[in-house]
Design a protein around this motif. Structure first.
Motif, PDB file in Angstrom:
ATOM      1  N   ILE A  96     -19.761   5.535  59.345  1.00 45.84           N
ATOM      2  CA  ILE A  96     -19.371   6.764  60.045  1.00 45.84           C
ATOM      3  C   ILE A  96     -20.523   7.267  60.901  1.00 45.84           C
ATOM      4  CG2 ILE A  96     -18.833   9.211  59.693  1.00 45.84           C
ATOM      5  CD1 ILE A  96     -17.127   8.287  57.250  1.00 45.84           C
ATOM      6  N   VAL A  97     -21.734   7.255  60.351  1.00 45.66           N
ATOM      7  CA  VAL A  97     -22.910   7.691  61.119  1.00 45.66           C
ATOM      8  C   VAL A  97     -23.070   6.810  62.355  1.00 45.66           C
ATOM      9  CG1 VAL A  97     -25.438   7.826  61.084  1.00 45.66           C
ATOM     10  CG2 VAL A  97     -24.107   8.765  59.181  1.00 45.66           C
ATOM     11  N   HIS A  98     -22.939   5.506  62.166  1.00 46.98           N
ATOM     12  CA  HIS A  98     -23.076   4.574  63.289  1.00 46.98           C
ATOM     13  C   HIS A  98     -21.996   4.833  64.338  1.00 46.98           C
ATOM     14  CE1 HIS A  98     -23.927   0.952  65.521  1.00 46.98           C
ATOM     15  NE2 HIS A  98     -22.653   0.609  65.410  1.00 46.98           N
ATOM     16  N   LEU A  99     -20.755   5.047  63.899  1.00 48.57           N
ATOM     17  CA  LEU A  99     -19.671   5.319  64.836  1.00 48.57           C
ATOM     18  C   LEU A  99     -19.913   6.620  65.608  1.00 48.57           C
ATOM     19  CD1 LEU A  99     -16.588   4.258  62.690  1.00 48.57           C
ATOM     20  CD2 LEU A  99     -17.351   3.197  64.831  1.00 48.57           C
ATOM     21  N   MET A 100     -20.433   7.630  64.934  1.00 41.78           N
ATOM     22  CA  MET A 100     -20.727   8.898  65.608  1.00 41.78           C
ATOM     23  C   MET A 100     -21.822   8.716  66.651  1.00 41.78           C
ATOM     24  SD  MET A 100     -20.313  11.472  62.338  1.00 41.78           S
ATOM     25  CE  MET A 100     -21.178  12.807  63.108  1.00 41.78           C
ATOM     26  N   GLU A 101     -22.840   7.928  66.320  1.00 46.26           N
ATOM     27  CA  GLU A 101     -23.911   7.658  67.282  1.00 46.26           C
ATOM     28  C   GLU A 101     -23.362   6.906  68.492  1.00 46.26           C
ATOM     29  OE1 GLU A 101     -26.658   5.530  64.817  1.00 46.26           O
ATOM     30  OE2 GLU A 101     -27.599   7.361  64.043  1.00 46.26           O
ATOM     31  N   THR A 102     -22.479   5.953  68.231  1.00 44.62           N
ATOM     32  CA  THR A 102     -21.868   5.191  69.316  1.00 44.62           C
ATOM     33  C   THR A 102     -20.992   6.093  70.181  1.00 44.62           C
ATOM     34  OG1 THR A 102     -21.883   3.198  67.949  1.00 44.62           O
ATOM     35  CG2 THR A 102     -20.409   3.187  69.849  1.00 44.62           C
ATOM     36  N   ARG A 103     -20.223   6.988  69.545  1.00 45.80           N
ATOM     37  CA  ARG A 103     -19.403   7.943  70.295  1.00 45.80           C
ATOM     38  C   ARG A 103     -20.284   8.826  71.167  1.00 45.80           C
ATOM     39  NH1 ARG A 103     -17.198  12.374  66.862  1.00 45.80           N
ATOM     40  NH2 ARG A 103     -19.366  12.961  67.164  1.00 45.80           N
ATOM     41  N   ASP A 104     -21.423   9.308  70.638  1.00 49.35           N
ATOM     42  CA  ASP A 104     -22.330  10.148  71.410  1.00 49.35           C
ATOM     43  C   ASP A 104     -22.893   9.393  72.611  1.00 49.35           C
ATOM     44  OD1 ASP A 104     -21.817  12.146  69.571  1.00 49.35           O
ATOM     45  OD2 ASP A 104     -23.745  11.935  68.525  1.00 49.35           O
ATOM     46  N   ALA A 105     -23.225   8.117  72.410  1.00 48.32           N
ATOM     47  CA  ALA A 105     -23.728   7.303  73.520  1.00 48.32           C
ATOM     48  C   ALA A 105     -22.649   7.128  74.582  1.00 48.32           C
ATOM     49  CB  ALA A 105     -24.202   5.945  73.003  1.00 48.32           C
ATOM     50  N   LEU A 106     -21.402   6.943  74.149  1.00 41.47           N
ATOM     51  CA  LEU A 106     -20.303   6.834  75.109  1.00 41.47           C
ATOM     52  C   LEU A 106     -20.089   8.140  75.865  1.00 41.47           C
ATOM     53  CD1 LEU A 106     -17.674   4.688  73.187  1.00 41.47           C
ATOM     54  CD2 LEU A 106     -18.797   4.112  75.345  1.00 41.47           C
ATOM     55  N   ASP A 107     -20.272   9.270  75.181  1.00 42.81           N
ATOM     56  CA  ASP A 107     -20.151  10.570  75.862  1.00 42.81           C
ATOM     57  C   ASP A 107     -21.152  10.673  77.009  1.00 42.81           C
ATOM     58  OD1 ASP A 107     -18.044  11.438  74.303  1.00 42.81           O
ATOM     59  OD2 ASP A 107     -19.303  12.643  72.951  1.00 42.81           O
ATOM     60  N   VAL A 108     -22.373  10.205  76.773  1.00 43.89           N
ATOM     61  CA  VAL A 108     -23.395  10.220  77.825  1.00 43.89           C
ATOM     62  C   VAL A 108     -22.955   9.355  78.994  1.00 43.89           C
ATOM     63  CG1 VAL A 108     -25.760   9.511  78.387  1.00 43.89           C
ATOM     64  CG2 VAL A 108     -25.290  10.745  76.251  1.00 43.89           C
ATOM     65  N   LEU A 109     -22.427   8.162  78.693  1.00 44.44           N
ATOM     66  CA  LEU A 109     -21.965   7.268  79.757  1.00 44.44           C
ATOM     67  C   LEU A 109     -20.768   7.849  80.500  1.00 44.44           C
ATOM     68  CD1 LEU A 109     -22.266   3.818  77.963  1.00 44.44           C
ATOM     69  CD2 LEU A 109     -23.740   4.723  79.776  1.00 44.44           C
ATOM     70  N   ILE A 110     -19.862   8.489  79.778  1.00 44.54           N
ATOM     71  CA  ILE A 110     -18.691   9.098  80.408  1.00 44.54           C
ATOM     72  C   ILE A 110     -19.114  10.201  81.365  1.00 44.54           C
ATOM     73  CG2 ILE A 110     -16.676  10.569  79.917  1.00 44.54           C
ATOM     74  CD1 ILE A 110     -16.295   8.812  77.339  1.00 44.54           C
ATOM     75  N   LYS A 111     -20.068  11.025  80.967  1.00 43.83           N
ATOM     76  CA  LYS A 111     -20.560  12.091  81.853  1.00 43.83           C
ATOM     77  C   LYS A 111     -21.206  11.500  83.100  1.00 43.83           C
ATOM     78  CE  LYS A 111     -21.271  15.625  78.359  1.00 43.83           C
ATOM     79  NZ  LYS A 111     -22.240  16.410  77.580  1.00 43.83           N
ATOM     80  N   ALA A 112     -22.018  10.467  82.909  1.00 47.26           N
ATOM     81  CA  ALA A 112     -22.675   9.830  84.057  1.00 47.26           C
ATOM     82  C   ALA A 112     -21.630   9.221  84.980  1.00 47.26           C
ATOM     83  CB  ALA A 112     -23.660   8.765  83.577  1.00 47.26           C
TER      84      ALA A 112
END
Length: 131
Positions: A96-112
């Protein structure tokens, strides 16, 4: 009930039900003609098995914790199952922690990507000439 009915009631294919049985996760009795017959209790068991598989547990791990459901009064079984379940819960927490970190990284990419799309939709900047 026969395997086809168990399959319909659980949404699990007959092939998967046979696999569960091969792995010792599910039991059936056999008719004289060799057909598998399951009790109504197996519907709930299949649901639990699916949930455990869905959580990423292997058939080996599931086989080690299911006896706790069947023989909760055996201290050895309960202790082993508890240790296994605790270890699996810790693994799921880490996932779950890993998935949350991956989701956060995707959020950064989505914003960019959103900023990039906005820039593209504005078109090229007009070129101004120096006089």
């Amino acid at each position: 009930m026969r395997i086809g009915e168990l399959s319909r009631r659980t949404g699990v294919s007959p092939r998967s039900l046979r696999y569960y049985e091969e792995q010792g996760l599910l039991t059936s009795s056999r008719s004289e003609s060799g057909q598998r017959h399951y009790s109504d209790a197996e519907v709930l068991r299949v649901s639990l098995i699916r949930q455990l598989f869905g959580a990423g547990m292997s058939s080996r791990v599931i086989a080690s914790v299911l006896p706790c459901v069947e023989t909760p009064s055996d201290p050895g079984v309960v202790e082993l199952a508890f240790a296994t379940m605790t270890r699996e819960r810790d693994r799921i927490d880490a996932d779950i922690v890993h998935l949350m970190e991956t989701r956060d990284a995707l959020d950064v990419l989505i914003k960019a990507n959103g900023r990039h799309q906005a820039e593209l939709s504005r078109g090229p900047e007009p070129v101004t000439r120096a006089s």
